[in-house]
Design a protein around this motif. Structure first.
Motif, short mmCIF file in Angstrom:
data_model
loop_
_atom_site.label_atom_id
_atom_site.label_comp_id
_atom_site.label_asym_id
_atom_site.label_seq_id
_atom_site.Cartn_x
_atom_site.Cartn_y
_atom_site.Cartn_z
N LEU A 2 0.83 -1.20 0.00
CA LEU A 2 0.00 0.00 0.00
C LEU A 2 0.86 1.25 0.00
O LEU A 2 1.82 1.36 0.76
N GLN A 3 0.51 2.19 -0.87
CA GLN A 3 1.21 3.46 -0.90
C GLN A 3 0.22 4.60 -1.01
O GLN A 3 -0.78 4.49 -1.72
N LEU A 4 0.52 5.67 -0.31
CA LEU A 4 -0.27 6.89 -0.41
C LEU A 4 0.68 8.03 -0.78
O LEU A 4 1.74 8.18 -0.15
N VAL A 5 0.31 8.80 -1.77
CA VAL A 5 1.16 9.89 -2.24
C VAL A 5 0.32 11.16 -2.32
O VAL A 5 -0.62 11.24 -3.12
N GLU A 6 0.69 12.13 -1.50
CA GLU A 6 0.00 13.42 -1.50
C GLU A 6 0.65 14.37 -2.50
O GLU A 6 1.85 14.28 -2.77
N SER A 7 -0.16 15.29 -2.98
CA SER A 7 0.34 16.35 -3.86
C SER A 7 -0.60 17.53 -3.77
O SER A 7 -1.70 17.43 -3.20
N GLY A 8 -0.17 18.65 -4.35
CA GLY A 8 -1.04 19.81 -4.42
C GLY A 8 -0.73 20.93 -3.45
O GLY A 8 -1.36 21.99 -3.48
N GLY A 9 0.24 20.71 -2.58
CA GLY A 9 0.59 21.76 -1.64
C GLY A 9 1.30 22.91 -2.32
O GLY A 9 1.65 22.85 -3.50
N GLY A 10 1.50 23.97 -1.55
CA GLY A 10 2.21 25.13 -2.10
C GLY A 10 2.05 26.34 -1.22
O GLY A 10 1.58 26.25 -0.09
N LEU A 11 2.43 27.48 -1.79
CA LEU A 11 2.33 28.76 -1.10
C LEU A 11 1.09 29.49 -1.60
O LEU A 11 0.89 29.62 -2.81
N VAL A 12 0.30 29.98 -0.68
CA VAL A 12 -0.93 30.67 -1.04
C VAL A 12 -1.15 31.82 -0.07
O VAL A 12 -0.75 31.74 1.10
N GLN A 13 -1.78 32.86 -0.54
CA GLN A 13 -2.08 34.00 0.32
C GLN A 13 -3.30 33.70 1.19
O GLN A 13 -4.16 32.89 0.82
N PRO A 14 -3.39 34.37 2.34
CA PRO A 14 -4.60 34.21 3.17
C PRO A 14 -5.85 34.50 2.35
O PRO A 14 -5.89 35.45 1.56
N GLY A 15 -6.86 33.66 2.54
CA GLY A 15 -8.08 33.78 1.76
C GLY A 15 -8.07 32.98 0.48
O GLY A 15 -9.12 32.83 -0.17
#
Length: 125
Positions: A2-15
């Protein structure tokens, strides 16, 4: 294995918004619960949301209700976390994890047996 791979993170402004993804391999989401966790800098890992395969319900921690939405695609074996109106306190590493059972237990780390490597989310101006 079993493997789980997250993605989609990053830097974002408040809101702002981000959509995290968790790809699950060698495992079917039809029968097992899955959750998202957040670990802020210098703090313990805490549950954000979890989805039960037993009844299809999703629950959220109070701090993200009405801002975050978790969804599960059983065909693609993908799990998503749509995060809107992000706040600086949402900064940290986000993990997806699976439970051995079908009913989720929000935030109880000990019942989650497989974890992804995490994806970093930074909310800052």
């Amino acid at each position: 294995q079993l493997q789980l791979v997250e993605s989609g993170g990053g830097l974002v402004q408040p809101g702002g918004s981000l959509r995290l993804s968790c790809a699950v391999s060698e495992f079917t989401l039809d029968y097992y619960a899955i959750g998202w966790f957040h670990q802020a800098p210098g703090k313990e890992r805490e549950g954000v949301s979890c989805h039960s395969a037993s009844d299809g319900r999703t629950v959220y921690v109070d701090s993200v209700k009405d801002r975050f939405t978790m969804s599960v695609d059983n065909v693609k074996n993908m799990v998503y976390l749509q995060m809107n109106n992000l706040k600086p306190e949402d900064t940290g590493v986000y993990y997806c994890a699976t439970e051995a059972g079908a009913t989720c237990h929000l935030g109880i780390r000990s019942v989650y047996d497989y974890w992804g490597q995490g994806t970093q989310v930074t909310v800052a101006s």
